[in-house]
Design an enzyme around this catalytic site. Structure first.
Site, PDB file in Angstrom:
ATOM      1  N   ASN A  10       0.859  -1.179   0.000  1.00 27.52           N
ATOM      2  CA  ASN A  10       0.000   0.000   0.000  1.00 27.52           C
ATOM      3  C   ASN A  10       0.899   1.234   0.000  1.00 27.52           C
ATOM      4  O   ASN A  10       1.490   1.578   1.011  1.00 27.52           O
ATOM      5  CB  ASN A  10      -0.884  -0.041   1.259  1.00 27.52           C
ATOM      6  CG  ASN A  10      -1.689   1.227   1.455  1.00 27.52           C
ATOM      7  OD1 ASN A  10      -1.796   2.053   0.548  1.00 27.52           O
ATOM      8  ND2 ASN A  10      -2.260   1.384   2.641  1.00 27.52           N
ATOM      9  N   LYS A  12       0.181   4.350  -0.376  1.00 26.75           N
ATOM     10  CA  LYS A  12      -0.395   5.581   0.213  1.00 26.75           C
ATOM     11  C   LYS A  12      -0.074   6.793  -0.678  1.00 26.75           C
ATOM     12  O   LYS A  12      -0.045   6.659  -1.888  1.00 26.75           O
ATOM     13  CB  LYS A  12       0.094   5.761   1.650  1.00 26.75           C
ATOM     14  CG  LYS A  12      -0.130   4.491   2.478  1.00 26.75           C
ATOM     15  CD  LYS A  12       0.093   4.670   3.953  1.00 26.75           C
ATOM     16  CE  LYS A  12      -0.123   3.339   4.654  1.00 26.75           C
ATOM     17  NZ  LYS A  12      -0.014   3.440   6.106  1.00 26.75           N
ATOM     18  N   HIS A  96      -9.380   1.143   4.789  1.00 26.65           N
ATOM     19  CA  HIS A  96      -8.106   1.295   5.508  1.00 26.65           C
ATOM     20  C   HIS A  96      -8.322   2.235   6.700  1.00 26.65           C
ATOM     21  O   HIS A  96      -9.133   3.161   6.611  1.00 26.65           O
ATOM     22  CB  HIS A  96      -7.047   1.875   4.562  1.00 26.65           C
ATOM     23  CG  HIS A  96      -5.685   1.887   5.172  1.00 26.65           C
ATOM     24  ND1 HIS A  96      -5.288   2.863   6.056  1.00 26.65           N
ATOM     25  CD2 HIS A  96      -4.653   1.025   5.065  1.00 26.65           C
ATOM     26  CE1 HIS A  96      -4.055   2.598   6.451  1.00 26.65           C
ATOM     27  NE2 HIS A  96      -3.640   1.491   5.870  1.00 26.65           N
ATOM     28  N   GLU A  98      -6.753   4.664   7.765  1.00 27.34           N
ATOM     29  CA  GLU A  98      -6.593   6.090   7.444  1.00 27.34           C
ATOM     30  C   GLU A  98      -7.859   6.632   6.774  1.00 27.34           C
ATOM     31  O   GLU A  98      -8.228   7.793   6.966  1.00 27.34           O
ATOM     32  CB  GLU A  98      -5.341   6.294   6.567  1.00 27.34           C
ATOM     33  CG  GLU A  98      -4.079   6.139   7.402  1.00 27.34           C
ATOM     34  CD  GLU A  98      -2.879   5.568   6.678  1.00 27.34           C
ATOM     35  OE1 GLU A  98      -2.839   5.613   5.438  1.00 27.34           O
ATOM     36  OE2 GLU A  98      -1.972   5.066   7.374  1.00 27.34           O
ATOM     37  N   GLU A 168      -5.176  -4.832  10.637  1.00 25.92           N
ATOM     38  CA  GLU A 168      -4.141  -3.819  10.825  1.00 25.92           C
ATOM     39  C   GLU A 168      -4.415  -3.044  12.107  1.00 25.92           C
ATOM     40  O   GLU A 168      -5.224  -2.100  12.108  1.00 25.92           O
ATOM     41  CB  GLU A 168      -4.138  -2.845   9.647  1.00 25.92           C
ATOM     42  CG  GLU A 168      -3.856  -3.500   8.314  1.00 25.92           C
ATOM     43  CD  GLU A 168      -3.296  -2.489   7.316  1.00 25.92           C
ATOM     44  OE1 GLU A 168      -2.183  -2.703   6.852  1.00 25.92           O
ATOM     45  OE2 GLU A 168      -3.975  -1.485   7.040  1.00 25.92           O
ATOM     46  N   GLY A 174       2.609   2.479  10.550  1.00 22.85           N
ATOM     47  CA  GLY A 174       3.512   3.608  10.334  1.00 22.85           C
ATOM     48  C   GLY A 174       4.251   4.048  11.582  1.00 22.85           C
ATOM     49  O   GLY A 174       4.882   5.099  11.598  1.00 22.85           O
ATOM     50  N   SER A 213       3.618  -1.931  10.220  1.00 21.39           N
ATOM     51  CA  SER A 213       5.077  -1.973  10.412  1.00 21.39           C
ATOM     52  C   SER A 213       5.706  -3.313  10.056  1.00 21.39           C
ATOM     53  O   SER A 213       6.661  -3.757  10.708  1.00 21.39           O
ATOM     54  CB  SER A 213       5.437  -1.555  11.840  1.00 21.39           C
ATOM     55  OG  SER A 213       5.036  -0.217  12.078  1.00 21.39           O
TER      56      SER A 213
HETATM   57  P1  PGA Z   1       3.037   0.439   7.489  1.00 14.57           P
HETATM   58  O1  PGA Z   1       1.567   0.599   6.873  1.00 14.57           O
HETATM   59  O2  PGA Z   1       3.591  -0.863   6.954  1.00 14.57           O
HETATM   60  O3  PGA Z   1       3.802   1.639   7.002  1.00 14.57           O
HETATM   61  O4  PGA Z   1       2.880   0.394   8.974  1.00 14.57           O
HETATM   62  C1  PGA Z   1       0.710  -0.496   6.752  1.00 14.57           C
HETATM   63  C2  PGA Z   1      -0.617  -0.073   6.184  1.00 14.57           C
HETATM   64  O5  PGA Z   1      -1.120   1.001   6.550  1.00 14.57           O
HETATM   65  O6  PGA Z   1      -1.203  -0.788   5.354  1.00 14.57           O
END
Ligand code: PGA
Length: 253
Positions: A10, A12, A96, A98, A168, A174, A213
């Site tokens: 992903n 983003k 997601h 976010e 997640e 992140g 992460s």
């Molecule tokens: P990240 O993001 O690996 O940077 O923690 C994962 C995600 O939001 O799908």
């Protein structure tokens, strides 16, 4: 096991068209031998079509990061499933965290998106996960279960079998704080059991991805867990070598 493995990236809000095409050119070379795992990249909308072209005849599939549930109309800024299908997407990420936190995605709208994705021939990678406050209040299982139930409401068995679910935990996204393999497996097992109670056939084939992460150095242990079938990778999917290293960390078929 009858489940396919999947590693999805992903991206983003990262990568211009030029950067995106360069990344997938490197990636397709690094993972060209992989057959036992679905490899998926989710670039921003602007790069979808050029990336689709750059991935022709490769073993890497394309995903959108989000789609709207209406087919057409006065919805400024929105993109429909038909549009995504036409530019070569096989998948779309749905709900997601976010999108839930920053763009007003709700339990109800996540279900509309899941259904609209299927209607347009896209496989939703449906994201669920608790916040840190919810985990600390011991609400993880109930929050995740409620998100799952809402997202898959009303799907028939044949459709449900095509879904991909990504767990997640919001506190791990992140942040560099990864869920321990045991913490992740515990929630994945609950998700699998909940799916089984609804539809035992679907529970056996739906890939459950862990996200938050995931890096080359923690992927192997996470992917070795019984109910973790793959990973949804943010930051580490922006570098071809790192993403390929996560693909290579999957248990052998
Ligand atoms: P990240 O993001 O690996 O940077 O923690 C994962 C995600 O939001 O799908």
């Amino acid at each position: 096991m009858t489940r396919r493995r999947m590693i999805a990236g992903n991206w983003k809000l990262h990568k211009t068209v030029t950067e995106a095409v360069a990344l997938v050119r490197d990636l397709r070379r690094l993972v060209s031998q992989v057959r036992d795992c679905d490899i998926v990249v989710a670039p921003p909308y602007t790069a979808l079509y050029p990336v689709a072209k750059a991935l022709e005849d490769s073993n890497i599939k394309l995903s959108a990061q989000e789609m709207f549930y209406e087919d057409k109309g006065a919805f400024t800024g929105a993109v429909s499933g038909a549009m995504l299908n036409e530019v070569g997407c096989a998948y779309t990420i749905v709900a997601h965290s976010e999108r839930r936190q920053l763009f007003g995605e709700t339990l109800e709208s996540s279900n509309k998106r899941v259904k609209a994705a299927f209607k347009h021939g896209l496989i939703p990678i449906f994201c669920i996960g608790e916040t840190l406050a919810e985990r600390q209040a011991n609400q993880t299982m109930q929050v995740v279960a409620a998100q799952l139930d809402a997202g898959i409401a009303g799907l028939d068995s044949a459709t449900l079998k095509r879904l991909v679910v990504a767990y997640e935990p919001v506190w791990a996204i992140g942040t560099g704080v990864v869920a321990s393999p045991q913490q992740a497996q515990e929630v994945h097992r609950m998700i699998r059991e909940r799916l089984r109670a609804k539809d035992s056939g679907a529970a056996e084939v739906i890939p459950l991805l862990y996200g938050g992460s995931v890096k080359p150095d923690n992927a192997k242990e996470l992917l070795a867990q019984a109910d973790i079938d793959g990973a949804l990778v943010g930051g580490a999917s922006l570098e071809a070598e790192q993403f390929a290293a996560i693909v290579k960390a999957r248990p052998s078929a």
